[in-house]
Design a protein around this motif. Sequence first.
Motif, PDB file in Angstrom:
ATOM      1  N   GLY A  97      -3.291   0.315  -3.410  1.00 57.38           N
ATOM      2  CA  GLY A  97      -2.727  -0.924  -2.909  1.00 57.38           C
ATOM      3  C   GLY A  97      -2.727  -2.024  -3.946  1.00 57.38           C
ATOM      4  O   GLY A  97      -3.423  -1.952  -4.968  1.00 57.38           O
TER       5      GLY A  97
ATOM      6  N   ALA B   1       0.842  -1.198   0.000  1.00 53.24           N
ATOM      7  CA  ALA B   1       0.000   0.000   0.000  1.00 53.24           C
ATOM      8  C   ALA B   1       0.874   1.244   0.000  1.00 53.24           C
ATOM      9  O   ALA B   1       1.970   1.248   0.580  1.00 53.24           O
ATOM     10  CB  ALA B   1      -0.926   0.010   1.214  1.00 53.24           C
TER      11      ALA B   1
ATOM     12  N   LEU C  77      -5.174  -0.807   4.430  1.00 50.03           N
ATOM     13  CA  LEU C  77      -4.847  -2.195   4.767  1.00 50.03           C
ATOM     14  C   LEU C  77      -5.743  -2.715   5.887  1.00 50.03           C
ATOM     15  O   LEU C  77      -6.215  -3.857   5.840  1.00 50.03           O
ATOM     16  CB  LEU C  77      -3.382  -2.300   5.190  1.00 50.03           C
ATOM     17  CG  LEU C  77      -2.332  -2.119   4.091  1.00 50.03           C
ATOM     18  CD1 LEU C  77      -0.940  -2.098   4.700  1.00 50.03           C
ATOM     19  CD2 LEU C  77      -2.436  -3.224   3.044  1.00 50.03           C
TER      20      LEU C  77
ATOM     21  N   ALA D 137      -2.768   4.908   4.031  1.00 53.17           N
ATOM     22  CA  ALA D 137      -2.365   3.593   3.532  1.00 53.17           C
ATOM     23  C   ALA D 137      -2.581   2.515   4.586  1.00 53.17           C
ATOM     24  O   ALA D 137      -3.015   1.397   4.272  1.00 53.17           O
ATOM     25  CB  ALA D 137      -0.901   3.626   3.095  1.00 53.17           C
TER      26      ALA D 137
END
Length: 298
Positions: A230, A167, A185, A181
């Motif tokens: 990602g 990511a 995730l 990021a």
Amino acid sequence: MIRLSLVGGSHVFHGKFFGAILNGCGEGHAHGEWSVGANAQRIEGARIVKVWEPVRGQAEVYAKARQVDEVAGSLEECAEDVDGVLIPDDVSLSHQRWAPLFIERKLPLFIDKPLAPTHEQAAEVVALAVAAGCPIMSTSAIRFSKEVEEFLFRREETVGDIHSAFATAPNGRLVFYGIHAVELLATIMGTDVESVENHGSPLDHWVQLNYTDGRRAVVVVSQKMRQIGGVFYGTKGYEAFHTTDSGYYYRNQLLHFIEMVKTRKPPVPPEETLRIIDICATAEKALASGKAESLSGT
């Protein structure tokens, strides 16, 4: 009509965007620096009715630009005759300082990302909210993006069980912007991370997340990056995407907050928010130590 106060951050990107979605743009304020969010789809049935800033002049400018009825003279005034409160990011990493009064009043509260720059400070805010019975929401808008929603819908068919991921986020500031990021995730892979390693440098972080079940993910937060996105690898294949429609994800984020105002049920558990902050802050610690660091825990 859901009545909201906006506290601080009115001169920064998120505050301007939220105001455009909820209130629209005042005459002559859909261009230039106030064009932020001007083309986003409006939300009906909720409105910012009060705005407050430490510098009153900033609040007065915002009230005109985003058609807000009242410039409040104090935080106390912002807590009166409203259903909820928005505290947008003011780029100070200390915007959570305005939260205690509203938590005490048990007003549903949105505290923009990051909730705080450290796990300890974030935990203090959450503890106050839990003790008071006040619903709070603090998230990156990326979890509400169209791309994340669509990926989650088709993940089982196209990717299967995810074992590895990558990511990215721009800017280079780990807690302030890397949270996008990390939350991407977390939304897809959860937050069951036991340790992190940081093999990068300041403003160019390369962070490995080690999950308790053996999965791995790499987060790159760097001035060299230009997108939030990602790549996810699983038992059936892989898929890559990056987020593009900010109007969609900010509007969707606000819709989730408005639903929380109505139900008093946070869309994201505070414990998950704390874990995300912990991952980001521990990654900064790992950069300084040069070794794998375990998370503080929630």
